[in-house]
Design an enzyme around this catalytic site. Structure first.
Site, PDB file in Angstrom:
ATOM      1  N   GLU A   8       0.853  -1.197   0.000  1.00 42.98           N
ATOM      2  CA  GLU A   8       0.000   0.000   0.000  1.00 42.98           C
ATOM      3  C   GLU A   8       0.880   1.236   0.000  1.00 42.98           C
ATOM      4  O   GLU A   8       1.850   1.310   0.766  1.00 42.98           O
ATOM      5  CB  GLU A   8      -0.883   0.017   1.261  1.00 42.98           C
ATOM      6  N   THR A  39      -4.102   4.678  -1.442  1.00 43.28           N
ATOM      7  CA  THR A  39      -5.167   5.118  -0.534  1.00 43.28           C
ATOM      8  C   THR A  39      -5.909   6.328  -1.113  1.00 43.28           C
ATOM      9  O   THR A  39      -5.454   6.977  -2.067  1.00 43.28           O
ATOM     10  CB  THR A  39      -4.625   5.472   0.862  1.00 43.28           C
ATOM     11  N   TYR A  40      -7.036   6.613  -0.496  1.00 43.49           N
ATOM     12  CA  TYR A  40      -7.938   7.677  -0.934  1.00 43.49           C
ATOM     13  C   TYR A  40      -8.143   8.580   0.277  1.00 43.49           C
ATOM     14  O   TYR A  40      -8.629   8.114   1.313  1.00 43.49           O
ATOM     15  CB  TYR A  40      -9.247   7.013  -1.342  1.00 43.49           C
ATOM     16  N   HIS A  68      -8.133   2.456  -3.625  1.00 43.31           N
ATOM     17  CA  HIS A  68      -9.051   2.581  -2.492  1.00 43.31           C
ATOM     18  C   HIS A  68     -10.084   3.649  -2.882  1.00 43.31           C
ATOM     19  O   HIS A  68      -9.721   4.663  -3.500  1.00 43.31           O
ATOM     20  CB  HIS A  68      -8.332   3.093  -1.244  1.00 43.31           C
ATOM     21  N   ARG A  98     -16.207   2.351   3.267  1.00 44.95           N
ATOM     22  CA  ARG A  98     -17.171   3.384   3.630  1.00 44.95           C
ATOM     23  C   ARG A  98     -16.452   4.699   3.868  1.00 44.95           C
ATOM     24  O   ARG A  98     -16.898   5.752   3.441  1.00 44.95           O
ATOM     25  CB  ARG A  98     -17.916   2.979   4.916  1.00 44.95           C
ATOM     26  N   ASP A 100     -14.498   7.403   6.800  1.00 45.70           N
ATOM     27  CA  ASP A 100     -14.904   7.969   8.098  1.00 45.70           C
ATOM     28  C   ASP A 100     -15.431   9.379   7.899  1.00 45.70           C
ATOM     29  O   ASP A 100     -14.792  10.188   7.217  1.00 45.70           O
ATOM     30  CB  ASP A 100     -13.705   8.008   9.054  1.00 45.70           C
ATOM     31  N   ALA A 118     -19.853   0.187   3.080  1.00 45.26           N
ATOM     32  CA  ALA A 118     -18.967  -0.284   2.016  1.00 45.26           C
ATOM     33  C   ALA A 118     -19.674  -1.299   1.115  1.00 45.26           C
ATOM     34  O   ALA A 118     -19.418  -1.365  -0.088  1.00 45.26           O
ATOM     35  CB  ALA A 118     -17.725  -0.909   2.642  1.00 45.26           C
ATOM     36  N   HIS A 144     -14.097  -3.524  14.097  1.00 49.16           N
ATOM     37  CA  HIS A 144     -14.174  -2.112  13.712  1.00 49.16           C
ATOM     38  C   HIS A 144     -14.647  -1.327  14.936  1.00 49.16           C
ATOM     39  O   HIS A 144     -15.518  -1.796  15.684  1.00 49.16           O
ATOM     40  CB  HIS A 144     -15.157  -1.955  12.544  1.00 49.16           C
TER      41      HIS A 144
HETATM   42  P1  FAD Z   1     -18.195  -0.687   6.553  1.00 46.31           P
HETATM   43  O1  FAD Z   1     -17.902  -2.066   6.108  1.00 46.31           O
HETATM   44  O2  FAD Z   1     -19.376  -0.007   5.944  1.00 46.31           O
HETATM   45  O3  FAD Z   1     -18.368  -0.749   8.154  1.00 46.31           O
HETATM   46  C1  FAD Z   1     -18.373   0.423   8.949  1.00 46.31           C
HETATM   47  C2  FAD Z   1     -19.091   0.113  10.277  1.00 46.31           C
HETATM   48  O4  FAD Z   1     -20.474  -0.061  10.017  1.00 46.31           O
HETATM   49  C3  FAD Z   1     -18.611  -1.169  10.945  1.00 46.31           C
HETATM   50  O5  FAD Z   1     -18.688  -0.999  12.337  1.00 46.31           O
HETATM   51  C4  FAD Z   1     -19.625  -2.205  10.485  1.00 46.31           C
HETATM   52  O6  FAD Z   1     -19.748  -3.280  11.395  1.00 46.31           O
HETATM   53  C5  FAD Z   1     -20.897  -1.366  10.423  1.00 46.31           C
HETATM   54  N1  FAD Z   1     -21.825  -1.851   9.381  1.00 46.31           N
HETATM   55  C6  FAD Z   1     -21.602  -1.933   8.058  1.00 46.31           C
HETATM   56  N2  FAD Z   1     -22.689  -2.421   7.426  1.00 46.31           N
HETATM   57  C7  FAD Z   1     -23.609  -2.646   8.392  1.00 46.31           C
HETATM   58  C8  FAD Z   1     -24.936  -3.166   8.385  1.00 46.31           C
HETATM   59  N3  FAD Z   1     -25.548  -3.516   7.254  1.00 46.31           N
HETATM   60  N4  FAD Z   1     -25.600  -3.275   9.574  1.00 46.31           N
HETATM   61  C9  FAD Z   1     -24.994  -2.919  10.734  1.00 46.31           C
HETATM   62  N5  FAD Z   1     -23.735  -2.411  10.789  1.00 46.31           N
HETATM   63  C10 FAD Z   1     -23.071  -2.284   9.653  1.00 46.31           C
HETATM   64  N6  FAD Z   1     -10.169   5.186   4.877  1.00 46.31           N
HETATM   65  C11 FAD Z   1     -10.012   6.189   3.973  1.00 46.31           C
HETATM   66  O7  FAD Z   1     -10.612   7.268   4.125  1.00 46.31           O
HETATM   67  N7  FAD Z   1      -9.193   6.040   2.865  1.00 46.31           N
HETATM   68  C12 FAD Z   1      -8.509   4.880   2.629  1.00 46.31           C
HETATM   69  O8  FAD Z   1      -7.780   4.771   1.628  1.00 46.31           O
HETATM   70  C13 FAD Z   1      -8.642   3.799   3.565  1.00 46.31           C
HETATM   71  N8  FAD Z   1      -8.017   2.609   3.374  1.00 46.31           N
HETATM   72  C14 FAD Z   1      -8.231   1.576   4.238  1.00 46.31           C
HETATM   73  C15 FAD Z   1      -7.623   0.332   3.969  1.00 46.31           C
HETATM   74  C16 FAD Z   1      -7.832  -0.760   4.826  1.00 46.31           C
HETATM   75  C17 FAD Z   1      -7.182  -2.100   4.505  1.00 46.31           C
HETATM   76  C18 FAD Z   1      -8.646  -0.595   5.991  1.00 46.31           C
HETATM   77  C19 FAD Z   1      -8.850  -1.750   6.929  1.00 46.31           C
HETATM   78  C20 FAD Z   1      -9.247   0.635   6.265  1.00 46.31           C
HETATM   79  C21 FAD Z   1      -9.062   1.731   5.399  1.00 46.31           C
HETATM   80  N9  FAD Z   1      -9.674   2.976   5.614  1.00 46.31           N
HETATM   81  C22 FAD Z   1      -9.508   4.003   4.703  1.00 46.31           C
HETATM   82  C23 FAD Z   1     -10.464   3.208   6.831  1.00 46.31           C
HETATM   83  C24 FAD Z   1     -11.984   2.920   6.642  1.00 46.31           C
HETATM   84  O9  FAD Z   1     -12.548   3.819   5.724  1.00 46.31           O
HETATM   85  C25 FAD Z   1     -12.649   3.054   8.016  1.00 46.31           C
HETATM   86  O10 FAD Z   1     -12.178   2.038   8.879  1.00 46.31           O
HETATM   87  C26 FAD Z   1     -14.157   3.102   8.047  1.00 46.31           C
HETATM   88  O11 FAD Z   1     -14.583   3.499   9.350  1.00 46.31           O
HETATM   89  C27 FAD Z   1     -14.835   1.771   7.793  1.00 46.31           C
HETATM   90  O12 FAD Z   1     -14.783   1.423   6.478  1.00 46.31           O
HETATM   91  P2  FAD Z   1     -15.418   0.020   5.992  1.00 46.31           P
HETATM   92  O13 FAD Z   1     -15.222  -0.029   4.557  1.00 46.31           O
HETATM   93  O14 FAD Z   1     -14.943  -1.103   6.814  1.00 46.31           O
HETATM   94  O15 FAD Z   1     -16.978   0.278   6.353  1.00 46.31           O
END
Ligand code: FAD
Length: 281
Positions: A8, A39-40, A68, A98, A100, A118, A144
């Site tokens: 990455e 990353t984004y 990303h 998704r 933050d 996401a 998470h």
């Molecule tokens: P989601 O999968 O949508 O989950 C977010 C929260 O919502 C979790 O607690 C999940 O349990 C809950 N949730 C999701 N769907 C549901 C549902 N249907 N019902 C109930 N609860 C639900 N951030 C950036 O801004 N840019 C980046 O480039 C970046 N790269 C990353 C790379 C990796 C490998 C990782 C692990 C994280 C990265 N992040 C990045 C951080 C990420 O955007 C945050 O951790 C964000 O808070 C969660 O993203 P997610 O895609 O896991 O979200």
């Protein structure tokens, strides 16, 4: 190393850092990774810089870039335009996130935007890219921060898989068992896609403390103590590298399908980790 690996990087924060990043990308590409992810920035702040970096990888190396993308705070029309512009630029691999919301905003409010998870972004990217795209997602071995139970993290991963995710990249962690226990529980629950562990070699005490603060991960006491006792930056780098190598060895022994290394836009440390992994333990 015989096991596949990937890296990455992040888009340069200042234009004057671009040349160094390009040199790093060339060095990383020469080691033969399966892909390099870019990353984004939070809330799309690095959209153009991320796309420039992805284009650079695509046009100047033989390695496939992986973008990303986050959907928090955008409308469906906006994120659709962004996905289309990335696909038009020849980017076909995505990590659907998704993201933050900005600090201080309420994650339970409407601010999340029209796509609230996401999983919805996985569906959207597939709808726009058809058979041309591969979509990965994030996984959280230690949960998470907004998930109420470990089961919720696994249920969400299952939902991402059902939406078309092809593999998962994990949040960093410091104990092999964190990943191995999570991966085993995910398999039992029906997750069949590869779950690739994300490993961050941490080569300074300051960086370790920042990372623990940002991610909410448990402080690895052994690494903290070792970095505290380092007499020089070079010694700290050697300690961080050794710690990452030991973690990778335990992950490989436990059956990890591949290794994803957070490079921090420097090639020396992650390439040293791979080189040491290739040596007998
Ligand atoms: P989601 O999968 O949508 O989950 C977010 C929260 O919502 C979790 O607690 C999940 O349990 C809950 N949730 C999701 N769907 C549901 C549902 N249907 N019902 C109930 N609860 C639900 N951030 C950036 O801004 N840019 C980046 O480039 C970046 N790269 C990353 C790379 C990796 C490998 C990782 C692990 C994280 C990265 N992040 C990045 C951080 C990420 O955007 C945050 O951790 C964000 O808070 C969660 O993203 P997610 O895609 O896991 O979200």
């Amino acid at each position: 190393m015989s096991l596949p690996f990937s890296f990455e990087v992040y888009p340069p924060r200042k234009p004057e850092l671009q040349a160094a990043l390009h040199a790093t990308i060339h060095a990383l590409a020469e080691s033969g990774p399966a892909f390099i992810t870019v990353t984004y920035g939070a809330n799309g702040s690095s959209r153009d810089a991320s796309l420039d970096c992805l284009r650079f990888i695509r046009e100047n190396t033989s390695i496939e870039p992986l973008a990303h993308l986050t959907c928090v705070g955008t409308t469906k029309a906006e994120i659709t335009d962004i996905v289309d512009s990335f696909i038009d630029a020849g980017i076909h691999q995505f990590l659907a996130l998704r993201g933050d919301p900005p600090e201080g905003s309420d994650v339970s409010s409407d601010y999340l935007g029209e796509l609230s998870s996401a999983t919805e972004l996985v569906e959207l990217i597939h709808a726009r890219g058809g058979g041309r795209v591969t979509v990965a997602v994030a996984a959280f071995p230690n949960g998470h921060p907004q998930s109420s139970t470990p089961q919720q993290d696994i249920d969400v991963l299952l939902a991402k898989q059902a939406a078309g995710a092809e593999f998962a990249l994990t949040q960093l962690f410091f104990e092999a068992d964190d990943y191995l226990t999570f991966a085993a529980a995910a398999r039992t629950a029906g997750v069949t896609m590869p779950i690739i562990p994300g490993i961050m070699p941490v080569t300074s005490l300051g960086r370790l403390r920042r990372i623990v603060e940002i991610t909410g991960e448990r402080m690895p006491a052994d690494l903290e103590v070792a970095l505290e006792s380092a007499a020089s930056p070079a010694e700290a780098r050697a300690i961080g590298t050794e710690h990452a190598v030991a973690l990778c060895r335990a992950l490989v022994a436990g059956g990890a399908p591949s290794l994803h290394l957070y490079a921090f836009n420097e090639h020396e440390t992650v390439l040293a980790v791979l080189a040491q992994l290739g040596e007998p333990a």
